[in-house]
Design a protein around this motif. Structure first.
Motif, PDB file in Angstrom:
ATOM      1  N   LEU A   1       0.829  -1.208   0.000  1.00 57.65           N
ATOM      2  CA  LEU A   1       0.000   0.000   0.000  1.00 57.65           C
ATOM      3  C   LEU A   1       0.863   1.258   0.000  1.00 57.65           C
ATOM      4  N   SER A   2       1.931   1.245   0.772  1.00 60.71           N
ATOM      5  CA  SER A   2       2.836   2.393   0.784  1.00 60.71           C
ATOM      6  C   SER A   2       3.642   2.488  -0.496  1.00 60.71           C
ATOM      7  N   LEU A   3       4.094   1.345  -0.997  1.00 57.07           N
ATOM      8  CA  LEU A   3       4.849   1.367  -2.252  1.00 57.07           C
ATOM      9  C   LEU A   3       4.010   1.946  -3.384  1.00 57.07           C
ATOM     10  N   ASP A   4       2.753   1.534  -3.462  1.00 57.50           N
ATOM     11  CA  ASP A   4       1.861   2.045  -4.512  1.00 57.50           C
ATOM     12  C   ASP A   4       1.571   3.526  -4.319  1.00 57.50           C
TER      13      ASP A   4
ATOM     14  N   THR B   1      11.927   1.531  -1.185  1.00 52.43           N
ATOM     15  CA  THR B   1      11.776   0.136  -1.588  1.00 52.43           C
ATOM     16  C   THR B   1      11.080  -0.671  -0.494  1.00 52.43           C
ATOM     17  N   LEU B   2      10.720  -1.891  -0.837  1.00 55.42           N
ATOM     18  CA  LEU B   2      10.146  -2.798   0.156  1.00 55.42           C
ATOM     19  C   LEU B   2      11.134  -3.014   1.295  1.00 55.42           C
ATOM     20  N   ALA B   3      12.409  -3.153   0.974  1.00 54.45           N
ATOM     21  CA  ALA B   3      13.426  -3.340   2.019  1.00 54.45           C
ATOM     22  C   ALA B   3      13.453  -2.149   2.972  1.00 54.45           C
ATOM     23  N   ASP B   4      13.285  -0.940   2.421  1.00 50.87           N
ATOM     24  CA  ASP B   4      13.238   0.250   3.274  1.00 50.87           C
ATOM     25  C   ASP B   4      12.057   0.182   4.238  1.00 50.87           C
ATOM     26  N   LEU B   5      10.894  -0.199   3.719  1.00 49.01           N
ATOM     27  CA  LEU B   5       9.688  -0.227   4.542  1.00 49.01           C
ATOM     28  C   LEU B   5       9.786  -1.273   5.651  1.00 49.01           C
TER      29      LEU B   5
END
Length: 208
Positions: free
Chosen positions: A21-24, A40-44
Motif C-alpha cells: 500500500l505504501s509502495l503504490d 523500496t520494500l526493504a526500506d519499509l
C-alpha cells in the motif's frame, strides 16, 4: 505459564501491515519519468544502517527532515501531507484476537514487551489509528515498549537486546522473543532467548 516474559515484534506480528500500500502510494507521487523507486520494500521493512530510512528508524533524523529529503524526488505540487500519508499507508490494525491474547498473558502474571524497529511517523500513526491517539492505550497490552526510534538502536544489533535486558531486568532463559525476521531471532537466540518465527496469528496457536 511457560515463560515469564514475552517479547514481540510489532509489524506482521502484532500489527497487520501491507507494505505494498505504501509502495503504490509513493509510486503515485513520483514524476512519470522517474523509473527507480525512491522507497523500496526493504526500506519499509527496515532501512539499511546509514541509509535515509535507517537513520529515521534509529531516531537520528526527525520526521520533518525525512520528508524534506524525499520531497525533491516527488512530482511538482506533492504536499508533505500526501507524502506522509503515503509513507504511513501500510499501517492497518491490531486484530482483536491478538489484543485479547496479550491481555490473557498479562492476566496470567507474565510480562509482555514490544521490541520494534520503527520510526516517529509510523508510531504516531499507529497510536492514532489503533489506540485512540494515546501511547498509554497501547500500554494496556504491554508492560513497556522498546522502539528503535527512541532507543537509537535497531534489531538485529545485539545492543538493543542488551538494553532491553538492562531496563527490565529479565532473564532471557525465562523469555521468548517473537519476530517475523530470522536475522532478529538469530541475535536473540545467541543471547539465550527462546524464539519463534511468526507472522499474523501463527504465534497464537503456539503460545496460547
Amino acid at each position: 505459564m511457560k515463560y515469564r516474559n514475552y517479547i514481540f515484534d510489532q509489524g506482521n506480528v502484532i500489527l497487520d501491515i501491507n507494505p505494498q500500500l505504501s509502495l503504490d502510494a509513493l509510486a503515485a507521487l513520483l514524476p512519470e519519468e522517474l523509473d527507480d523507486a525512491v522507497i523500496t520494500l526493504a526500506d519499509l521493512l527496515g532501512g539499511a544502517v546509514g541509509s535515509l530510512v535507517g537513520e529515521f528508524q534509529v531516531g537520528n533524523i526527525s520526521t520533518d527532515s525525512f520528508l524534506d529529503s524525499l520531497l525533491p524526488s516527488m512530482r511538482q505540487g506533492v504536499t508533505r501531507k500526501q507524502l506522509l500519508d503515503a509513507w504511513n499507508a501500510l499501517i492497518l490494525d491490531v486484530p482483536q484476537q491478538r489484543r485479547d491474547a496479550l491481555l490473557r498473558l498479562r492476566a496470567s502474571g507474565a510480562r509482555t514487551y514490544m521490541l520494534s524497529n520503527t520510526n516517529d511517523a509510523h508510531m504516531e500513526r499507529i497510536y492514532e489509528k489503533c489506540f485512540g491517539g494515546l501511547r498509554d492505550n497501547m500500554l494496556v497490552y504491554f508492560d513497556d515498549l522498546f522502539l528503535s526510534n527512541e532507543m537509537h538502536l535497531a534489531k538485529p544489533d545485539p545492543a538493543i537486546f542488551h538494553e532491553l535486558i538492562r531496563r527490565t531486568g529479565i532473564n532471557p532463559a525465562d523469555s521468548i522473543f517473537v519476530d517475523d525476521l530470522q536475522k532478529n531471532l538469530d541475535t536473540a537466540s545467541a543471547l539465550g532467548f527462546d524464539t519463534l518465527l511468526s507472522t499474523g496469528d501463527f504465534w497464537l496457536g503456539k503460545l496460547m
